[in-house]
Design a protein around this motif. Structure first.
Motif, PDB file in Angstrom:
ATOM      1  N   ASP A   1       0.816  -1.217   0.000  1.00 31.47           N
ATOM      2  CA  ASP A   1       0.000   0.000   0.000  1.00 31.47           C
ATOM      3  C   ASP A   1       0.852   1.270   0.000  1.00 31.47           C
ATOM      4  O   ASP A   1       0.390   2.340   0.398  1.00 31.47           O
ATOM      5  CB  ASP A   1      -0.951   0.008   1.201  1.00 31.47           C
ATOM      6  CG  ASP A   1      -0.204  -0.135   2.518  1.00 31.47           C
ATOM      7  OD1 ASP A   1       1.035  -0.148   2.481  1.00 31.47           O
ATOM      8  OD2 ASP A   1      -0.865  -0.237   3.573  1.00 31.47           O
ATOM      9  N   ALA A   2       2.085   1.150  -0.464  1.00 34.79           N
ATOM     10  CA  ALA A   2       2.966   2.320  -0.537  1.00 34.79           C
ATOM     11  C   ALA A   2       2.498   3.302  -1.600  1.00 34.79           C
ATOM     12  O   ALA A   2       1.874   2.918  -2.604  1.00 34.79           O
ATOM     13  CB  ALA A   2       4.390   1.882  -0.848  1.00 34.79           C
ATOM     14  N   ASN A   3       2.794   4.557  -1.391  1.00 36.25           N
ATOM     15  CA  ASN A   3       2.634   5.580  -2.425  1.00 36.25           C
ATOM     16  C   ASN A   3       3.794   5.387  -3.392  1.00 36.25           C
ATOM     17  O   ASN A   3       4.933   5.753  -3.095  1.00 36.25           O
ATOM     18  CB  ASN A   3       2.660   6.961  -1.778  1.00 36.25           C
ATOM     19  CG  ASN A   3       2.548   8.088  -2.780  1.00 36.25           C
ATOM     20  OD1 ASN A   3       2.976   7.982  -3.930  1.00 36.25           O
ATOM     21  ND2 ASN A   3       1.975   9.207  -2.350  1.00 36.25           N
TER      22      ASN A   3
ATOM     23  N   PHE B   1       8.381   1.838   2.931  1.00 36.70           N
ATOM     24  CA  PHE B   1       7.336   2.712   2.394  1.00 36.70           C
ATOM     25  C   PHE B   1       5.989   2.014   2.539  1.00 36.70           C
ATOM     26  O   PHE B   1       5.767   0.939   1.983  1.00 36.70           O
ATOM     27  CB  PHE B   1       7.623   3.066   0.933  1.00 36.70           C
ATOM     28  CG  PHE B   1       8.844   3.938   0.797  1.00 36.70           C
ATOM     29  CD1 PHE B   1       8.715   5.319   0.734  1.00 36.70           C
ATOM     30  CD2 PHE B   1      10.116   3.377   0.784  1.00 36.70           C
ATOM     31  CE1 PHE B   1       9.839   6.127   0.652  1.00 36.70           C
ATOM     32  CE2 PHE B   1      11.246   4.182   0.708  1.00 36.70           C
ATOM     33  CZ  PHE B   1      11.102   5.556   0.652  1.00 36.70           C
ATOM     34  N   THR B   2       5.128   2.637   3.312  1.00 35.01           N
ATOM     35  CA  THR B   2       3.763   2.141   3.506  1.00 35.01           C
ATOM     36  C   THR B   2       2.899   3.296   3.983  1.00 35.01           C
ATOM     37  O   THR B   2       3.385   4.188   4.693  1.00 35.01           O
ATOM     38  CB  THR B   2       3.706   0.984   4.518  1.00 35.01           C
ATOM     39  OG1 THR B   2       2.349   0.555   4.665  1.00 35.01           O
ATOM     40  CG2 THR B   2       4.234   1.405   5.886  1.00 35.01           C
ATOM     41  N   GLU B   3       1.644   3.268   3.602  1.00 34.51           N
ATOM     42  CA  GLU B   3       0.671   4.238   4.086  1.00 34.51           C
ATOM     43  C   GLU B   3      -0.188   3.639   5.197  1.00 34.51           C
ATOM     44  O   GLU B   3      -1.072   4.311   5.732  1.00 34.51           O
ATOM     45  CB  GLU B   3      -0.232   4.696   2.922  1.00 34.51           C
ATOM     46  CG  GLU B   3       0.515   5.392   1.791  1.00 34.51           C
ATOM     47  CD  GLU B   3       1.218   6.659   2.249  1.00 34.51           C
ATOM     48  OE1 GLU B   3       0.551   7.516   2.863  1.00 34.51           O
ATOM     49  OE2 GLU B   3       2.438   6.779   2.011  1.00 34.51           O
ATOM     50  N   ASN B   4       0.105   2.399   5.557  1.00 36.57           N
ATOM     51  CA  ASN B   4      -0.660   1.687   6.575  1.00 36.57           C
ATOM     52  C   ASN B   4       0.047   1.840   7.923  1.00 36.57           C
ATOM     53  O   ASN B   4       1.164   1.339   8.109  1.00 36.57           O
ATOM     54  CB  ASN B   4      -0.779   0.205   6.195  1.00 36.57           C
ATOM     55  CG  ASN B   4      -1.644  -0.579   7.154  1.00 36.57           C
ATOM     56  OD1 ASN B   4      -1.372  -0.647   8.347  1.00 36.57           O
ATOM     57  ND2 ASN B   4      -2.695  -1.209   6.622  1.00 36.57           N
ATOM     58  N   MET B   5      -0.585   2.512   8.857  1.00 34.78           N
ATOM     59  CA  MET B   5       0.047   2.802  10.140  1.00 34.78           C
ATOM     60  C   MET B   5       0.399   1.528  10.905  1.00 34.78           C
ATOM     61  O   MET B   5       1.478   1.412  11.484  1.00 34.78           O
ATOM     62  CB  MET B   5      -0.879   3.689  10.984  1.00 34.78           C
ATOM     63  CG  MET B   5      -0.297   4.104  12.322  1.00 34.78           C
ATOM     64  SD  MET B   5       1.175   5.152  12.166  1.00 34.78           S
ATOM     65  CE  MET B   5       0.435   6.653  11.488  1.00 34.78           C
TER      66      MET B   5
ATOM     67  N   GLY C   1       3.313  -0.104   9.289  1.00 35.59           N
ATOM     68  CA  GLY C   1       4.488   0.740   9.478  1.00 35.59           C
ATOM     69  C   GLY C   1       5.077   0.596  10.873  1.00 35.59           C
ATOM     70  O   GLY C   1       6.302   0.526  11.047  1.00 35.59           O
TER      71      GLY C   1
ATOM     72  N   TRP D   1      10.956   6.036   7.387  1.00 34.58           N
ATOM     73  CA  TRP D   1       9.576   5.628   7.064  1.00 34.58           C
ATOM     74  C   TRP D   1       9.057   6.620   6.030  1.00 34.58           C
ATOM     75  O   TRP D   1       8.859   7.788   6.312  1.00 34.58           O
ATOM     76  CB  TRP D   1       8.733   5.653   8.330  1.00 34.58           C
ATOM     77  CG  TRP D   1       7.290   5.226   8.179  1.00 34.58           C
ATOM     78  CD1 TRP D   1       6.553   5.130   7.043  1.00 34.58           C
ATOM     79  CD2 TRP D   1       6.413   4.855   9.251  1.00 34.58           C
ATOM     80  NE1 TRP D   1       5.272   4.728   7.312  1.00 34.58           N
ATOM     81  CE2 TRP D   1       5.149   4.541   8.673  1.00 34.58           C
ATOM     82  CE3 TRP D   1       6.556   4.767  10.636  1.00 34.58           C
ATOM     83  CZ2 TRP D   1       4.057   4.162   9.436  1.00 34.58           C
ATOM     84  CZ3 TRP D   1       5.466   4.375  11.390  1.00 34.58           C
ATOM     85  CH2 TRP D   1       4.229   4.073  10.802  1.00 34.58           C
ATOM     86  N   ASN D   2       8.887   6.183   4.808  1.00 33.41           N
ATOM     87  CA  ASN D   2       8.529   7.050   3.681  1.00 33.41           C
ATOM     88  C   ASN D   2       9.558   8.168   3.503  1.00 33.41           C
ATOM     89  O   ASN D   2       9.235   9.255   3.031  1.00 33.41           O
ATOM     90  CB  ASN D   2       7.132   7.655   3.862  1.00 33.41           C
ATOM     91  CG  ASN D   2       6.031   6.621   3.767  1.00 33.41           C
ATOM     92  OD1 ASN D   2       6.232   5.534   3.218  1.00 33.41           O
ATOM     93  ND2 ASN D   2       4.863   6.936   4.307  1.00 33.41           N
TER      94      ASN D   2
END
Length: 475
Positions: free
Chosen positions: A255-257, A410-414, A417, A431-432
């Motif tokens: 789910d990374a940007n 890289f992830t948008e999932n807390m 992450g 992280w990102n």
């Protein structure tokens, strides 16, 4: 270019050339210090420590800040010097100068924050007072990949703490060090407080570790050399700080940007032609998005121009020397022989006669754990991509190394992450973020990537001793 005045005691007439790795041209010719001259400088620093350690924090702070201002006033000249002897693009060199100067600015402030404390005694007739004292003469050995910043993040806290300081810069990039120290002298820092020396690494390492006058060794470089310095330092029970090798993983979760991940991967992987201790060495990508990620990364990396760092538009400069070049090519050939597919690049050019070596940005797919590139630090612009399906597998791949300096994900999932940040065994985690280094944060690694931290409030601690005084006030 004129030879830089090193303000040193004349050594034996042994000279060596400093080369521009992009052209093979001689930038300067310098004279090695003799063992006698180095010993004289160590003695001068030992004597200088008796005065410097007693100066006020305010005075040390002021001198460090003046040095910071001098460097910023000469940032363009220093950046040119870095590019000439190191090869990195001029824009990167300019960024390094600013980064290096900020360590002096930061520790000019930390000099005024070396606090003691009082402790409640077990008796009403006693008082306990804790003070912090400078450790003594500090010896540093620094690498070529960041010839300015690797010095200032050692000398800044050392001088702020009240220590005196001697450094042996890398033979590939000594000119930046001497020019920075010249500016430090102009700022008012005494010559018996800090100095540079030139000598063969093994020789000066043995001299530094054996000297009873040197109380601390701080080193940035390979794990093998760091282990030898630790072993040799034991004979005089020196304090040590070690920033050693790395083999950074970069995880791209499902789910990374992807656009952000690609942009930050470029920052991490290809800066200084991949010749940084925290650059991404292994790209660990979730299988469901691997094809899209590689397509985007190939498109972005294909725009990076390779060449002389002094030329406009160059993003990737030369490999520093033949040894580094052969290691990179050896890993590339090994990976391809074991089934890796070249998705981008693979080109390289070495000219032994000129002494110039270039490797074009390369992305490998179909990578597996049998390949050397998955287990050895590359120090070059090669990005191997290996895939995973379960987050636990990504962590296992990432941690499967004796090193623990830097890692990225890289992830948008807390939730995922937090899982990654808590299970990756590394001292620095982005992280990102592909560029986590900053002067106000503690830089350093776990496992065989070293001991101690540089930067932040933690960075001054290794240069201080703790003393406590128990006072009996009974009649």
């Amino acid at each position: 270019m004129e030879t830089i005045d090193r303000d040193g005691v004349p050594g034996e007439e042994k000279t060596f050339d400093v080369f521009n790795p992009a052209t093979g041209e001689i930038v300067d010719t310098l004279t090695l210090d003799s063992l006698e001259s180095i010993e004289e400088k160590i003695m001068a620093l030992h004597k200088g420590f008796q005065t410097w350690s007693k100066t006020s924090a305010e005075e040390r702070s002021g001198l460090l800040y003046k040095w910071y201002e001098k460097i910023m006033d000469h940032q363009h000249e220093l950046a040119k010097l870095i590019t000439l002897e190191n090869g990195k693009p001029y824009s990167e060199a300019l960024g390094e100068v600013a980064y290096a100067a900020k360590y002096l600015q930061w520790y000019s402030e930390e000099a005024k924050r070396i606090y003691g404390r009082t402790i409640p005694a077990s008796s009403t007739k006693k008082r306990i007072v804790i003070t912090r004292k400078p450790i003594g003469v500090v010896a540093a050995i620094t690498p070529w990949n960041f010839p300015a910043a690797m010095i200032t993040r050692k000398v800044g806290p050392a001088l702020a703490a009240g220590c005196t300081f001697i450094v042996k810069p890398a033979p590939e990039t000594p000119l930046t060090a001497f020019e920075m120290f010249r500016l430090g002298y102009e700022a008012g820092i005494p010559k018996d407080v800090m100095c540079c020396v030139l000598a063969e690494g093994k020789v000066v390492g043995e001299l530094f570790t054996a000297s009873p006058l040197i109380r601390k060794i701080t080193f940035t470089g390979s794990t093998a050399v760091g282990k030898q310095l630790l072993k040799n330092s034991a004979s005089t029970v020196k304090h040590t700080s070690m920033e050693l090798g790395g083999h950074a993983p970069l995880i791209i979760d499902k789910d990374a940007n992807l656009d952000l991940a690609v942009q930050q991967t470029l920052v991490s992987k290809f800066r200084n032609a991949g010749q940084t201790c925290i650059c991404a060495n292994r790209l660990i990508v979730h299988q469901s998005i691997a094809e899209r990620f590689v397509e985007k990364l190939v498109q972005a990396a294909s725009t990076l121009k390779v060449g002389n760092g002094m030329e406009d538009g160059i993003a990737i400069g030369p490999i520093i020397n033949k040894q580094g070049y052969e290691k990179i090519i050896g890993q590339l050939e090994d990976a391809c022989s074991r089934g890796a597919v070249v998705a981008l690049g693979g080109s390289h050019h070495g000219d032994d006669e000129a002494g110039t070596y270039f490797v074009w940005p390369t992305i490998l797919t179909n990578v597996d754990e049998s390949m050397r590139i998955m287990h050895e630090e590359t120090f070059g612009p090669i990005a191997p991509v290996i895939t995973f399906t379960e987050i636990e597998d990504a962590v296992r791949l990432a941690n499967d190394t004796p090193y623990g300096l830097a890692a990225y994900f890289f992830t948008e999932n807390m939730k995922r992450g937090i899982y990654l940040s808590e299970h990756l065994k590394y001292g620095i985690i982005g992280w990102n973020d592909g560029g986590p280094s900053t002067v106000q944060a503690p830089f350093g690694g776990m496992k065989e990537s070293g001991m101690g931290r540089e930067g932040g409030i933690e960075g001054i601690e290794p240069y201080l001793e703790t003393k406590y005084v128990s006072i009996n006030i009974a009649d």
